[in-house]
Design an enzyme around this catalytic site. Structure first.
Site, PDB file in Angstrom:
ATOM      1  N   SER A 144      35.980  38.301  31.192  1.00  0.00           N
ATOM      2  CA  SER A 144      37.163  37.630  31.732  1.00  0.00           C
ATOM      3  C   SER A 144      37.970  38.531  32.675  1.00  0.00           C
ATOM      4  CB  SER A 144      38.017  37.121  30.561  1.00  0.00           C
ATOM      5  OG  SER A 144      39.020  36.249  30.989  1.00  0.00           O
ATOM      6  N   ASP A 169      33.696  43.783  45.113  1.00  0.00           N
ATOM      7  CA  ASP A 169      33.646  42.950  46.318  1.00  0.00           C
ATOM      8  C   ASP A 169      34.304  43.619  47.522  1.00  0.00           C
ATOM      9  OD1 ASP A 169      32.208  40.994  45.096  1.00  0.00           O
ATOM     10  OD2 ASP A 169      33.841  39.543  44.928  1.00  0.00           O
ATOM     11  N   LYS A 205      32.170  35.634  31.644  1.00  0.00           N
ATOM     12  CA  LYS A 205      33.140  34.595  31.306  1.00  0.00           C
ATOM     13  C   LYS A 205      34.012  34.340  32.533  1.00  0.00           C
ATOM     14  CE  LYS A 205      36.965  33.266  28.273  1.00  0.00           C
ATOM     15  NZ  LYS A 205      37.969  33.027  29.334  1.00  0.00           N
TER      16      LYS A 205
END
Length: 553
Positions: free
Chosen positions: A293, A304, A318
């Site tokens: 999460s 990224d 998740k």
């Protein structure tokens, strides 16, 4: 002739629009009717059960079971929270409760203190690990369930409580005052060497970002010019805290994560809003299969933007957002309302629960359906399976004897005995038991049960089981018995064969008696393959540059 056909051509779209509207209205009405009908059936059923069932029923318990069974058909994160569990739920989301500040559990003989948290009433008063709890105020708790003892220890802040414990041969009584307990999101941070700072982020409750910021600033002031952020085993938590932590390392105005769901009000893009603490400091993030999460959002966003090298193992996956909705009578329901999408556009959700409901088994997103995305530098990343590290570290496996010694509480009990005999030890990173201590441990085990099945032994047992079904079993019976005898002989030497491994586990457990949770974490960093690899990358900037370049993947 042309004019005769104009009217129908003009009105056909209007008719279709009106028909679609009527159909949509009808579908919505049908759904509302179905909901009302089934709710009425459920309420009628409970009433009739209460009237006619042969034994007395507990309506609260029965309805709760029914609700939970219904929600299990959706996903593991949509859950019902009755009024009586609201305090526990609040503690999970905020990390706060009022009590003495100690983790308790049952080790076979009764409930004992497993970890007093540093700086809170239990620890400051002198309660220690392995203290058996005998009484809470006037209530004898010997034999009571752990949950019942925990409830007695909790209570309103600033109220007194007396805890009687057994420590070795002594009975001790502690007069404490309950305090508001706020569990640390960063249970430990420090310098691993002259230049490398380490931050352990264990949770994402309130103030997680403030704690990470404080750790980062302090480490930099101590001369750290490279950082390891460890989110291994972190189950996640508050989304806004994840965004703030990412913001410590990337500039203002950058997208961190967006949520997309069925309702417009859950669709939102979260961006950094502050000036970062340090947008250039070399950074490695440690992840594993229990990073979930919010932990995955931090790791994924930094990956990224090519801001950090990720080291470890693939994260949990998740990517679902939960919203807590109040119900009547102070109950609540936590509902999955959206999915997370990190800056590259990928979703980190690994399990397709909609598909799982249809076929009855847990269904992962198949590789054929995973989509390719690009990081800021053009590196190839995939969605649908959590966050994959840039550098894989294989999971550390332990010998069966180590598992058995831990599960049988022999490591725990010897560490406690060691603590009773030694007033102090060296600092966590330097401490290790001596060869003589290990010999003492072997003597401690004499007469204690710690049998276990080795991998080879299990294979021999399987071979024997299958061979018994064949005609040639009698022919190989003697050889099987010989192999089993050799395996058993080998087990007798496992304490020596795996001495280094067992000594490390023993040393870490002993450290916890003197330095509590913080010390145990620090001691565990020694000989940690992921930490060692992270330090290797941080010591050579060219390695980081190479990994984060477009040619890396």
């Amino acid at each position: 002739m042309i004019q005769k056909f104009k009217k129908p051509v003009v009105f056909i779209p209007l008719i279709l629009i009106l028909f679609s509207g009527v159909l949509a209205f009808q579908v919505k009405n049908d759904k509302l009717f179905a909901l009302a009908k089934n709710i009425d059936i459920f309420a009628t059923l409970v009433r009739e059960l209460d009237s006619y069932y042969v034994d007395e029923i507990d309506p609260d318990k029965l309805v709760t079971i029914g609700i939970n069974a219904m929600l299990e058909e959706l996903d593991p994160y949509t859950e019902y929270i009755p009024e009586e569990e609201s305090d526990d739920f609040r503690m999970l989301t905020t990390g706060e409760y009022a009590g003495i500040g100690a983790l308790i559990g049952n080790r076979g003989e009764g409930n004992m203190v497993l970890m007093p948290y540093t700086g809170f009433p239990a620890q400051t008063a002198g309660i220690r690990i392995a203290d058996y709890i005998l009484k809470v105020d006037s209530v004898d708790v010997v034999g009571k369930p752990t949950s019942a003892v925990s409830e007695l220890l909790k209570g309103p802040a600033n109220t007194p409580v007396v805890v009687k414990v057994k420590r070795d041969q002594d009975t001790l009584s502690f007069s404490l005052v309950r305090k508001k307990i706020s569990l640390k999101n960063v249970p430990f941070y420090g310098k691993l060497d002259e230049k490398t700072g380490y931050i352990k982020l264990a949770d994402f409750t309130t103030n997680a970002s403030a704690e990470v910021r404080n750790a980062l600033v302090n480490l930099k002031s101590q001369g750290a010019d490279r950082i390891i952020l460890d989110v291994r085993d972190n189950p996640g938590g508050l989304l806004n805290e994840a965004v703030e932590i990412v913001n410590l390392f990337i500039p203002k105005g950058k997208e961190v994560v967006k949520t997309l769901g069925k309702l417009q009000n859950v669709n939102y893009t979260y961006r950094t809003t502050k000036t970062p603490v340090d947008k250039d400091i070399p950074l490695v993030v440690l992840i594993n299969e229990r990073s979930a999460s919010a932990a995955e959002i931090v790791a994924g966003a930094l990956q990224d933007y090519d801001r950090a090298v990720l080291v470890g193992r693939k994260s949990f996956g998740k990517g679902l957002v939960q919203t807590t909705v109040p119900l009547t009578y102070n109950a609540q329901v936590k509902i999955t309302t959206a999915k997370y999408y990190i800056p590259s556009g990928r979703c980190i959700q690994a399990i397709d629960y909609a598909q799982s409901r249809e076929n009855g088994s847990i269904t992962s997103v198949p590789d054929s359906l995973r989509k390719e995305f690009k990081t800021a530098n053009g590196r190839r990343v995939l969605d649908g399976a959590g966050i994959e590290p840039d550098e894989l570290v294989e999971e550390v496996t332990y010998a069966p004897i180590s598992y058995t010694l831990v599960a049988g509480n022999h490591i725990f009990d010897f560490a406690t005995q060691y603590f009773y005999k030694h007033k102090s030890i060296s600092d966590p990173m330097r401490f290790t038991i001596t060869d003589q201590d290990y010999e003492d441990f072997k003597k401690f085990l004499v007469g204690k049960e710690y049998d276990y099945t080795t991998y080879v032994e299990k294979s021999v047992q399987d071979l024997e089981k299958y061979a018994e079904k064949e005609d040639y079993y009698e022919e190989i019976k003697a050889q099987l018995e010989e192999i089993k005898a050799k395996v058993n002989h080998s087990k007798e030497g496992d304490l020596d064969t795996h001495k280094k491994e067992v000594m490390k586990i023993l040393s870490e457990e002993i450290v916890s008696r003197y330095y509590f949770q913080e010390g145990m974490i620090e001691a565990g960093l020694d000989q940690d393959p992921a930490v060692d690899l992270a330090k290797t990358y941080l010591s050579d900037p060219s390695k980081i540059t190479k990994v984060l370049s477009a040619a890396a993947k």
